[in-house]
Design an enzyme around this catalytic site. Sequence first.
Site, PDB file in Angstrom:
ATOM      1  N   CYS A 213       0.920  -1.173   0.275  1.00  0.00           N
ATOM      2  CA  CYS A 213       0.533  -0.124  -0.057  1.00  0.00           C
ATOM      3  C   CYS A 213       0.855   1.409   0.001  1.00  0.00           C
ATOM      4  CB  CYS A 213      -0.860  -0.045   1.603  1.00  0.00           C
ATOM      5  SG  CYS A 213      -1.938   1.519   1.190  1.00  0.00           S
ATOM      6  N   CYS A 216      -0.338   3.125   3.817  1.00  0.00           N
ATOM      7  CA  CYS A 216       0.235   2.891   4.892  1.00  0.00           C
ATOM      8  C   CYS A 216       1.291   2.249   5.362  1.00  0.00           C
ATOM      9  CB  CYS A 216      -1.039   2.814   5.465  1.00  0.00           C
ATOM     10  SG  CYS A 216      -1.745   0.803   4.985  1.00  0.00           S
ATOM     11  N   CYS A 246      -5.472  -1.675  -0.473  1.00  0.00           N
ATOM     12  CA  CYS A 246      -5.309  -2.050   0.865  1.00  0.00           C
ATOM     13  C   CYS A 246      -6.060  -2.650   1.372  1.00  0.00           C
ATOM     14  CB  CYS A 246      -5.071  -1.194   1.336  1.00  0.00           C
ATOM     15  SG  CYS A 246      -4.019  -1.642   3.157  1.00  0.00           S
ATOM     16  N   CYS A 249      -6.398  -0.474   5.133  1.00  0.00           N
ATOM     17  CA  CYS A 249      -6.985   1.424   5.060  1.00  0.00           C
ATOM     18  C   CYS A 249      -7.827   2.232   3.279  1.00  0.00           C
ATOM     19  CB  CYS A 249      -5.867   2.591   4.691  1.00  0.00           C
ATOM     20  SG  CYS A 249      -4.959   2.277   3.213  1.00  0.00           S
ATOM     21  N   CYS A 272       7.700 -11.396 -15.076  1.00  0.00           N
ATOM     22  CA  CYS A 272       9.016 -12.116 -14.757  1.00  0.00           C
ATOM     23  C   CYS A 272       9.089 -11.208 -16.740  1.00  0.00           C
ATOM     24  CB  CYS A 272       8.752 -13.495 -16.564  1.00  0.00           C
ATOM     25  SG  CYS A 272       6.437 -13.754 -16.993  1.00  0.00           S
ATOM     26  N   HIS A 299       5.906 -17.088 -20.580  1.00  0.00           N
ATOM     27  CA  HIS A 299       6.876 -16.293 -19.995  1.00  0.00           C
ATOM     28  C   HIS A 299       8.013 -16.494 -21.106  1.00  0.00           C
ATOM     29  CE1 HIS A 299       9.657 -16.728 -16.767  1.00  0.00           C
ATOM     30  NE2 HIS A 299      10.464 -17.514 -17.696  1.00  0.00           N
ATOM     31  N   ASP A 316      17.783 -17.313 -17.352  1.00  0.00           N
ATOM     32  CA  ASP A 316      16.480 -16.848 -17.038  1.00  0.00           C
ATOM     33  C   ASP A 316      16.923 -16.267 -15.853  1.00  0.00           C
ATOM     34  OD1 ASP A 316      13.578 -17.061 -15.271  1.00  0.00           O
ATOM     35  OD2 ASP A 316      13.188 -18.153 -16.562  1.00  0.00           O
TER      36      ASP A 316
END
Length: 821
Positions: A213, A216, A246, A249, A272, A299, A316
Amino acid sequence: MVKLVIVFKNENFELEADEHDSVTVFRTQVYSVTGVEPERQILVGIGNNPAQEEDLLSKHRVTNGQRILLMVRPGPPTQSASQPTAAAAAPAPAAAPAPTPAAPALTAHERMAQQLAQRLTQQLAANNHNPAGLTELTRRCESFARHVYYYEEPATRDAALAVIPVQLLEQRARDAEQSGDEKRQPDARDELLRQLLHWFKTEFFTWVNSVPCERCGSTETQNAGAARPNASEAADLAGVVEMHQCRQCTHVSRFPRYNHPRKLLETRRGRCGEWANCFTLCCRALDFDARHVQDWTDHVWTEVYSNARRQWLHCDPCENALDTPLMYETGWGKKLSYVIAFSKDEVRDVTRRYTRTFDLPEGVRSRRTLCDEVALSSVVARLDTQQKTRMRITANSPRALELASRAAAENQELAGVIAVQATRALKSEELRGRQSGSLGWKLARGEMGLPAPSAQLSTQIGAVVPTPFAGCLLVASERNILRYDITETGSWTRWVWRTVPDSPKGKASLSLVVRHASGDGAAIASTAAAAVAVAASSSSSSEGDLPNGATVLAVYSELGQVLNLATLKPFTSNYTFSRAARAIFSPHDGHLLVSDAGADVIVRFDGITGAFKDVFARGTSSVPLSCPLGMAFSADQERLLVCSSKTNTIVALNARTGAPLSVLATGALLSAPSNLVVTSSSSSSSSSSSSSSTQAGSAEDGHPADALFVTSKGANSLVRFVASTGRGLGTVVSCPQPHDVVLLPSGVLAVSSFASDKLMFVDATQYAQASSSSEQPNAALLATMEAIKAPSAMAFLPLSATSRDCASPRDRSACTTPVVH
């Protein structure tokens, strides 16, 4: 880049174009989506003078969203010399027509582009193909081919060099040589690549599961949809913005999915796509020849050319994996189709490098359905030529000769790679499932891979309880499922049977329930966070290392998934759990029953296919099912007993129909009941062997007659009832947070104490007289087993006396003491 709309025959064709491309290149793009040959195109709004063909699109002031009308010059399509037209085969006319003025000479690159376009037209006409699929494949390839030029921008490469600790990585490469690191690459540049890969994974880039968040700082956020990028985000090529709300909040944070690699040097986070994008830039900044590799099963990774080995190396960054090309197919379990590599001066189809199954009946080739192989080769060849044209690589130049030599070697490699891959030993990294990403994300993508048994922690621990019996006890701990092999002499051997993915203490404990291949099912255990079923296989066991042909299913509460632990693939289908809790197989029809604690129902699935069948049971006002958890069948198998956790009761249902019957047990002994087991001679047989006997229990066989044992989690105790009437008989043993109870042979109860990291073994034969309620708590405690981190689920599998060896060859390396099968 500009997005243009080609209007042709009352249809709109969208495509992306680079303002720095020439008109010749743009015509080839138009051909790929419309099928109109470049030499026959009249583009209204673009110069059609042959002298302007080498002009850049930017000179014609094309704008984003501009509509360009395509008209076709009159005349037949171009024919190759090998395919003469009917007119060409007819007798020549008596008088030849006057010659037309000669057209301006074409450049070598223009002739090559036209020849490729003509060849593609002829090949597509001669082969069955999927026009929409070919258009989609071409569009994506063209987009990827343009993207790699961001890696060549001087300012972008300078920005990458500013953040890469080159001297530190070079020093680490030298240190690896001196320390004798077994993973060290023989060549200095290759070792620098390995160090770059490791640094990028462990020190530079961050994987994003959910976005913290912004207000917060809480990490408890949930996906709240997507939004269009604003002007600033779009400037850095963000195609979409994920919104994360969130839970604390309610603030909504933005997560732009940036595509410009220079921006990723600043954000240093993503999945990725961002990882491979930024890592490929880092490789180019260090002057490695690098490719951006796109896998059509979603991917992305990098290939880097090794001058020492004279071949392309798979890299990778998400997995910190170097030269493990079979990882995706053999480890992750991906069903590959197209794997295309893109660089500034090459486009290559490298699929064969990443598979062993290309030409098998159900292999990779069978999944390449967007177009036929000839059409694919033509698209790749055209784009490969286009890249060289953009880089102004002329014939016989040193770079052209170098690329031609590499391509010839790579063609030879890919032609024979399937045979090589099929016979070479797999590397350990190629056998593991995906490491990056959350468990839920990996499961949704089907990339968990195949878990393998481990011989770690193989330990002879001697006798645990004085009563000997032969069997296999599975215990789910904090990170692993431990297997205890027990001989008829009472000797116990412990080893790690499975590694449990994403199961920190208190969040994802497992529970087990057993049905053998040769008989009926009986509830053995279940816990608060998840449920596991051991089911009979209709054919050969996919596990191969459990007795009686059993396989293991796991129900993860937080994922709402029922998994097969042999494959880590979903088992159940066509039903969305609110909070999956426990599982048990019915002895009547073999179907799988799963308690959904969030929906207050018990759901039934086909025991073989996992297909949803129906809601088996719901509570009523008089017989509530409120947060149903553990389940067990009565001794006569006519009642299904269920823990109704929120009402602190045990309810009885009709075992065949699910109809509510009664509240069996209630009172002070029950506080948040989580699991239960019924003991009698018949339940002993059905839970410990394949017998389906339904005779009443007795005290003479060493098991308490007609007894119901319940883990009362809120009361921190294991309590006992009369199973037929529900009369409370008192506390059997006190233990912090009892999660599971299992009936072992010879009248021994095993209880897992989650909070104290212990297993407790109780002599249940002391309670043979079911009418007695005067026993003292802990009086029958036989032994405790300590130092098991967060033990939760347990299951006992008895072993037949047909063999004195482990269940499979891979078991034999782990078993220090033979076990009876």
